[in-house]
Write a protein that holds these residues in place. Structure first.
Motif, PDB file in Angstrom:
ATOM      1  N   TYR A   1      54.173  41.559  41.375  1.00  0.00           N
ATOM      2  CA  TYR A   1      52.979  40.795  41.754  1.00  0.00           C
ATOM      3  C   TYR A   1      53.338  39.717  42.776  1.00  0.00           C
ATOM      4  O   TYR A   1      52.638  39.522  43.774  1.00  0.00           O
ATOM      5  N   GLY A   2      54.434  39.010  42.532  1.00  0.00           N
ATOM      6  CA  GLY A   2      54.857  37.973  43.467  1.00  0.00           C
ATOM      7  C   GLY A   2      55.221  38.541  44.820  1.00  0.00           C
ATOM      8  O   GLY A   2      54.903  37.953  45.857  1.00  0.00           O
TER       9      GLY A   2
ATOM     10  N   PHE B   1      45.052  29.181  42.761  1.00  0.00           N
ATOM     11  CA  PHE B   1      45.985  28.972  41.673  1.00  0.00           C
ATOM     12  C   PHE B   1      45.197  28.447  40.480  1.00  0.00           C
ATOM     13  O   PHE B   1      44.260  27.680  40.640  1.00  0.00           O
ATOM     14  N   GLY B   2      45.578  28.859  39.306  1.00  0.00           N
ATOM     15  CA  GLY B   2      44.849  28.398  38.142  1.00  0.00           C
ATOM     16  C   GLY B   2      45.576  28.676  36.849  1.00  0.00           C
ATOM     17  O   GLY B   2      46.757  29.065  36.826  1.00  0.00           O
ATOM     18  N   HIS B   3      44.840  28.496  35.747  1.00  0.00           N
ATOM     19  CA  HIS B   3      45.407  28.660  34.410  1.00  0.00           C
ATOM     20  C   HIS B   3      44.394  29.385  33.546  1.00  0.00           C
ATOM     21  O   HIS B   3      43.196  29.082  33.585  1.00  0.00           O
ATOM     22  N   VAL B   4      44.863  30.348  32.787  1.00  0.00           N
ATOM     23  CA  VAL B   4      44.003  31.160  31.933  1.00  0.00           C
ATOM     24  C   VAL B   4      44.410  30.969  30.480  1.00  0.00           C
ATOM     25  O   VAL B   4      45.605  30.983  30.152  1.00  0.00           O
ATOM     26  N   THR B   5      43.410  30.779  29.604  1.00  0.00           N
ATOM     27  CA  THR B   5      43.648  30.689  28.167  1.00  0.00           C
ATOM     28  C   THR B   5      42.702  31.644  27.449  1.00  0.00           C
ATOM     29  O   THR B   5      41.721  32.123  28.033  1.00  0.00           O
ATOM     30  N   ASN B   6      42.995  31.892  26.193  1.00  0.00           N
ATOM     31  CA  ASN B   6      42.150  32.760  25.381  1.00  0.00           C
ATOM     32  C   ASN B   6      41.486  31.914  24.304  1.00  0.00           C
ATOM     33  O   ASN B   6      42.155  31.413  23.393  1.00  0.00           O
ATOM     34  N   SER B   7      40.165  31.762  24.388  1.00  0.00           N
ATOM     35  CA  SER B   7      39.443  30.913  23.441  1.00  0.00           C
ATOM     36  C   SER B   7      39.455  31.495  22.040  1.00  0.00           C
ATOM     37  O   SER B   7      39.223  30.795  21.061  1.00  0.00           O
ATOM     38  N   ALA B   8      39.739  32.798  21.933  1.00  0.00           N
ATOM     39  CA  ALA B   8      39.800  33.431  20.623  1.00  0.00           C
ATOM     40  C   ALA B   8      41.143  33.198  19.943  1.00  0.00           C
ATOM     41  O   ALA B   8      41.357  33.636  18.821  1.00  0.00           O
ATOM     42  N   GLY B   9      42.038  32.565  20.644  1.00  0.00           N
ATOM     43  CA  GLY B   9      43.331  32.235  20.072  1.00  0.00           C
ATOM     44  C   GLY B   9      44.365  33.330  20.177  1.00  0.00           C
ATOM     45  O   GLY B   9      45.488  33.167  19.702  1.00  0.00           O
ATOM     46  N   ALA B  10      44.023  34.439  20.785  1.00  0.00           N
ATOM     47  CA  ALA B  10      44.981  35.531  20.909  1.00  0.00           C
ATOM     48  C   ALA B  10      46.064  35.178  21.911  1.00  0.00           C
ATOM     49  O   ALA B  10      45.827  34.473  22.884  1.00  0.00           O
ATOM     50  N   ALA B  11      47.261  35.697  21.656  1.00  0.00           N
ATOM     51  CA  ALA B  11      48.388  35.408  22.547  1.00  0.00           C
ATOM     52  C   ALA B  11      48.578  36.499  23.583  1.00  0.00           C
ATOM     53  O   ALA B  11      49.594  36.538  24.256  1.00  0.00           O
ATOM     54  N   THR B  12      47.604  37.394  23.695  1.00  0.00           N
ATOM     55  CA  THR B  12      47.708  38.501  24.633  1.00  0.00           C
ATOM     56  C   THR B  12      46.947  38.169  25.905  1.00  0.00           C
ATOM     57  O   THR B  12      45.779  37.769  25.859  1.00  0.00           O
ATOM     58  N   ARG B  13      47.593  38.347  27.026  1.00  0.00           N
ATOM     59  CA  ARG B  13      46.948  38.064  28.303  1.00  0.00           C
ATOM     60  C   ARG B  13      45.958  39.183  28.628  1.00  0.00           C
ATOM     61  O   ARG B  13      45.981  40.250  27.998  1.00  0.00           O
ATOM     62  N   PRO B  14      45.078  38.976  29.629  1.00  0.00           N
ATOM     63  CA  PRO B  14      44.159  40.050  30.024  1.00  0.00           C
ATOM     64  C   PRO B  14      44.908  41.322  30.402  1.00  0.00           C
ATOM     65  O   PRO B  14      46.033  41.284  30.914  1.00  0.00           O
ATOM     66  N   ALA B  15      44.265  42.450  30.161  1.00  0.00           N
ATOM     67  CA  ALA B  15      44.919  43.737  30.374  1.00  0.00           C
ATOM     68  C   ALA B  15      45.161  44.029  31.844  1.00  0.00           C
ATOM     69  O   ALA B  15      46.048  44.822  32.183  1.00  0.00           O
ATOM     70  N   SER B  16      44.398  43.441  32.724  1.00  0.00           N
ATOM     71  CA  SER B  16      44.565  43.652  34.166  1.00  0.00           C
ATOM     72  C   SER B  16      44.230  42.361  34.889  1.00  0.00           C
ATOM     73  O   SER B  16      43.805  41.373  34.269  1.00  0.00           O
ATOM     74  N   GLU B  17      44.401  42.364  36.210  1.00  0.00           N
ATOM     75  CA  GLU B  17      44.069  41.168  36.982  1.00  0.00           C
ATOM     76  C   GLU B  17      42.591  40.826  36.842  1.00  0.00           C
ATOM     77  O   GLU B  17      41.737  41.710  36.702  1.00  0.00           O
ATOM     78  N   LEU B  18      42.307  39.533  36.877  1.00  0.00           N
ATOM     79  CA  LEU B  18      40.922  39.065  36.881  1.00  0.00           C
ATOM     80  C   LEU B  18      40.366  39.175  38.291  1.00  0.00           C
ATOM     81  O   LEU B  18      41.109  39.116  39.278  1.00  0.00           O
ATOM     82  N   LEU B  19      39.054  39.312  38.389  1.00  0.00           N
ATOM     83  CA  LEU B  19      38.396  39.361  39.695  1.00  0.00           C
ATOM     84  C   LEU B  19      37.885  37.986  40.084  1.00  0.00           C
ATOM     85  O   LEU B  19      37.443  37.209  39.229  1.00  0.00           O
TER      86      LEU B  19
ATOM     87  N   LEU C   1      43.044  37.569  40.564  1.00  0.00           N
ATOM     88  CA  LEU C   1      43.974  36.571  40.056  1.00  0.00           C
ATOM     89  C   LEU C   1      44.882  37.259  39.046  1.00  0.00           C
ATOM     90  O   LEU C   1      44.411  37.973  38.156  1.00  0.00           O
ATOM     91  N   GLY C   2      46.174  37.054  39.178  1.00  0.00           N
ATOM     92  CA  GLY C   2      47.116  37.685  38.262  1.00  0.00           C
ATOM     93  C   GLY C   2      48.451  36.990  38.296  1.00  0.00           C
ATOM     94  O   GLY C   2      48.560  35.827  38.665  1.00  0.00           O
ATOM     95  N   GLY C   3      49.467  37.719  37.966  1.00  0.00           N
ATOM     96  CA  GLY C   3      50.807  37.145  37.880  1.00  0.00           C
ATOM     97  C   GLY C   3      51.155  36.737  36.476  1.00  0.00           C
ATOM     98  O   GLY C   3      52.267  36.971  36.009  1.00  0.00           O
ATOM     99  N   TYR C   4      50.248  36.065  35.794  1.00  0.00           N
ATOM    100  CA  TYR C   4      50.353  35.720  34.376  1.00  0.00           C
ATOM    101  C   TYR C   4      51.730  35.193  33.989  1.00  0.00           C
ATOM    102  O   TYR C   4      52.487  35.829  33.257  1.00  0.00           O
TER     103      TYR C   4
ATOM    104  N   GLY D   1      48.664  29.172  27.579  1.00  0.00           N
ATOM    105  CA  GLY D   1      48.097  30.294  28.317  1.00  0.00           C
ATOM    106  C   GLY D   1      49.022  30.789  29.404  1.00  0.00           C
ATOM    107  O   GLY D   1      50.247  30.839  29.222  1.00  0.00           O
ATOM    108  N   TRP D   2      48.435  31.109  30.540  1.00  0.00           N
ATOM    109  CA  TRP D   2      49.186  31.721  31.629  1.00  0.00           C
ATOM    110  C   TRP D   2      48.743  31.135  32.961  1.00  0.00           C
ATOM    111  O   TRP D   2      47.540  30.943  33.215  1.00  0.00           O
ATOM    112  N   ASP D   3      49.713  30.840  33.828  1.00  0.00           N
ATOM    113  CA  ASP D   3      49.399  30.460  35.207  1.00  0.00           C
ATOM    114  C   ASP D   3      49.125  31.725  36.009  1.00  0.00           C
ATOM    115  O   ASP D   3      49.817  32.738  35.856  1.00  0.00           O
ATOM    116  N   VAL D   4      48.096  31.659  36.865  1.00  0.00           N
ATOM    117  CA  VAL D   4      47.719  32.813  37.678  1.00  0.00           C
ATOM    118  C   VAL D   4      47.589  32.388  39.133  1.00  0.00           C
ATOM    119  O   VAL D   4      47.453  31.204  39.452  1.00  0.00           O
ATOM    120  N   SER D   5      47.639  33.365  40.016  1.00  0.00           N
ATOM    121  CA  SER D   5      47.473  33.110  41.440  1.00  0.00           C
ATOM    122  C   SER D   5      46.919  34.359  42.095  1.00  0.00           C
ATOM    123  O   SER D   5      46.968  35.446  41.508  1.00  0.00           O
TER     124      SER D   5
END
Length: 719
Positions: A442-443, A645-663, A674-677, A683-687
């Motif tokens: 990804y980088g 650049f940003g940061h993604v968290t899961n409000s449901a408390g799951a430790a699993t990142r999104p299955a694919s890049e966000l749009l 947005l991806g990279g995770y 959570g996860w930093d994304v870009s």
């Protein structure tokens, strides 16, 4: 043994815990004259400062001689620089000590000891960094301890004082090595070099224009079918339509300070030569500059002799001393502390490679003396926008008069912050990695997106220059060369160009080379091997110049064959393989939208959000660092947030990142992902790179999670 009193045979056993550099063993009564004490103190300070300051700085600057080429400092300024570094700190400490002693002898003793302690701490930092210690707490605590030990020895031990006095001679030795035995000595001892020799040529009928870009691999300009990408880079496509594109061209070196001279002189030169006219007396500039004016801009080299070109304005010595202070900080401080200083990355030559205390390593040797000239250029000029402006200005100044126009700009060289529209990036956080440090797919893809974006900026300026040249009555007689000094690798592993391997050499060395000969009206593509060393022999051939120079390269127009094996394969199959790898990463077209259309959801980029079902909110939440800019774009500086650049968290408390890049949707249209995770806290930093779908003023930027079921697409807002 050295003792600081009139009775040289006074027993050492009588010494007390006082500074006998100032006092005798009889109750604190000063022995010897004040001048004697001051001289002995001065020599001790000089010996310690030689180890702590002079040796590391003079060694580093001696091995990075382009620093002095950059500032056009001249012989006497270089000599003065060495004198100041070698003797200045000790002279200053001695003067402060002398003033204090004139007020009160005990104050003089205190100041002297303090200076010894400071210099001892500096020497300790040099020593500790040479051992590779990086933990700030460990480094500074150890430095304090070593400083206290050194100071105590100077106070109590005659042998320690004798040692420092003897070491004072090393300051002279370090200065002498710098001035007469380092690469920098070539600048001090340089002569005017060899003679041009007899030249016979017909008068030029039009201008000779040579434009050398920087860090541009051929594959970036190409589509999957091997042609020039006219959608993304119309300027290069137009150039190809009126010139000969030597598609199988390559550089001799990945360092500008070596590759540009090879373009200008047609030789495979000794790698230790500086990129100066004295070291390279026979170049295109000295050849044609005998008869016509030369207009040049050299961002790294200085190849135009003073007899032809107006000497570059010298930089004040004060700049060199300020830069030396910054370099010293990077040399001795732990990396986490040094990061707060002015940046010295790969544009500063090997100054940035201090992980092993300055000891040469394979990586350092590759980087050695490449871009030191840059830090003598002000930040505005050295920026991508500044370099683009310089190229544009030089293009606008070209007239039909016979003259040589040679321009080498650091475009589209890293850092990649400028787009084809002229907009710069609104943010370039520290989290953006140097391409040499990227290790994930990804980088690597993001680095290529940014690079391609800035190639668009170079293409836009090239279009303007071509329009200018084609408007001249002398266009038909114009000889135009457009090329790059070297390429850049975007294929893992070993991104960048500092570490050459069998896997990345093809991408690092392959360069675009276009030559429009006088009288040429239509374009053609030639796949025979061509190298940087072939450019000058080809120019001489096209201009029908008769000169007795010998070249390692050969003319690309006279049917001769190369006698020098290129650094890449002799056919274009490897080039096409690189292009195919890019096509796999960017499979959705050749325009600017396609550059942002990456990953599993890249096929959605360019479509409107309304084209798909938007359902309930995602369990993920996202924050975008540049969100405060969206209400008023472009910024006051004309910048746009083309990399988010940003940061993604899961409000449901799951430790699993999104299955694919966000749009990312801009004003209702999907602009990128947005991806990279990178895991960070909760959570996860994304870009992600996004296409320029912004409008003037307020913009609506939304982030979506994607769900696919069969052929259907569902978008879930990520708040």
């Amino acid at each position: 043994m050295l003792q600081d009193h009139d009775a040289p045979n006074a027993p050492i056993a009588d010494e007390r815990p006082v500074d006998i550099a100032d006092h005798g063993p009889t109750g604190g009564v000063p022995l010897g004259s004040a001048d004697d004490r001051l001289w002995r103190r001065a020599l001790m300070l000089l010996g310690l400062s030689a180890l702590a300051i002079a040796q590391p700085l003079l060694d580093l600057f001696g091995r990075n001689a382009e620093f002095f080429v950059a500032g056009n400092y001249g012989t006497w300024k270089i000599v003065l620089f060495a004198i100041i570094v070698a003797f200045g700190p000790a002279a200053f400490a001695t003067a402060v000590t002398a003033v204090a002693a004139s007020i009160d002898p005990r104050l003089g003793t205190f100041v002297f000891r303090s200076c010894i302690a400071i210099l001892g701490a500096m020497f300790a930092l040099v020593l500790l960094r040479s051992f590779g210690l990086a933990n700030p707490l460990l480094v500074f605590s150890s430095a304090v301890a070593l400083s206290a030990l050194i100071t105590g020895l100077v106070i109590r031990a005659v042998w320690a004082r004798m040692l420092l006095v003897y070491l004072s001679a090393s300051a002279v030795a370090f200065a002498g090595l710098f001035l007469f035995a380092s690469p920098a000595s070539d600048l001090i001892l340089a002569s005017s070099g060899g003679k041009v020799g007899p030249v016979a040529m017909a008068p030029l009928q039009g201008p000779v224009v040579v434009i050398v870009l920087d860090e541009l691999p051929t594959a970036t300009l190409m589509t999957a079918d091997g042609s020039l990408n006219s959608e993304r880079y119309p300027g290069f496509a137009e150039l190809g339509s009126v010139s000969t594109w030597f598609r199988n061209a390559s550089s001799r070196d990945q360092l500008t300070s070596r590759s540009v001279p090879s373009i200008m002189n047609g030789l495979v030169d000794d790698a230790t030569k500086l990129p100066t006219a004295a070291a390279h007396p026979r170049t295109l500039l000295s050849l044609l500059g005998r008869d016509v004016d030369v207009h040049r801009y050299e961002s790294v080299t200085d190849l135009c002799p003073a007899s032809v070109c107006e000497p570059l304005p010298p930089q004040p010595l004060q700049h060199a001393m300020q830069d030396a202070a910054v370099v010293y900080g990077h040399r001795v401080l732990p990396p986490t502390i040094a990061d707060g200083l002015a940046s010295i990355d790969n544009s500063w030559g090997s100054f940035g490679e201090f992980g092993n205390g300055g000891t040469p390593s394979t990586r350092q040797e590759v980087l050695s003396e490449s871009y030191s000239k840059w830090h003598a250029v002000n930040a505005s000029e050295a920026s991508p926008r500044g370099q683009a402006s310089i190229l544009r200005d030089y293009g606008e100044a070209i007239s039909g008069e016979p003259a040589v126009h040679f321009v080498h700009v650091a475009m589209p060289h890293h850092p990649w912050t400028l787009s084809g529209s002229g907009a710069g990036l609104s943010d370039w956080p520290e989290s953006v990695e140097d391409p040499d440090e990227v290790t994930d797919e990804y980088g690597a893809r993001l680095e290529y997106q940014l690079h391609a974006m800035q190639v668009g900026a170079a293409d836009a300026v090239l279009s303007e220059i071509l329009e200018r040249l084609r408007s001249l009555p002398e266009w038909d007689d114009t000889l135009l060369v457009v090329m790059s000094d070297h390429g850049m690798n975007f294929t893992l592993p070993d991104l960048g160009r500092t570490k050459i391997t069998d896997e990345n050499a093809e991408e690092v060395y392959r360069i675009p080379l276009f030559i429009k000969a006088p009288g040429q009206a239509t374009g053609q593509v030639i796949d025979e091997p061509a190298q940087t060393i072939d450019v000058l022999p080809s120019i001489i051939d096209l201009l029908d110049v008769d000169v007795d120079w010998e070249f390692d390269g050969h003319s690309l127009y006279d049917g001769s064959e190369s006698t020098v094996e290129p650094k890449v394969s002799t056919d274009v199959d490897e080039l096409f393989a690189i292009v195919q790898r890019r096509a796999v990463d960017f499979p959705h077209g050749d325009d600017w939208l396609a550059l942002a259309a990456v990953g599993e959801n890249g096929d959605l980029v360019g479509h409107r959000v309304d084209d798909y079902e938007v359902s309930s909110a995602s369990s993920y939440a996202a924050s975008v660092d540049q969100s405060d800019l969206f209400d008023d774009l472009p910024t006051s500086s004309g910048a746009l947030p083309l990399v988010l650049f940003g940061h993604v968290t899961n409000s449901a408390g799951a430790a699993t990142r999104p299955a694919s890049e966000l749009l990312v949707a801009i004003n209702g249209r999907i602009a990128g992902v947005l991806g990279g995770y990178e895991p960070n806290g909760d959570g996860w930093d994304v870009s992600g790179y996004v296409a320029d779908l912004y409008r003037d003023g307020a913009n609506d930027v939304e982030v979506y999670e994607v769900s696919r079921r069969g052929g259907s697409v569902e978008l879930r807002p990520v708040d």
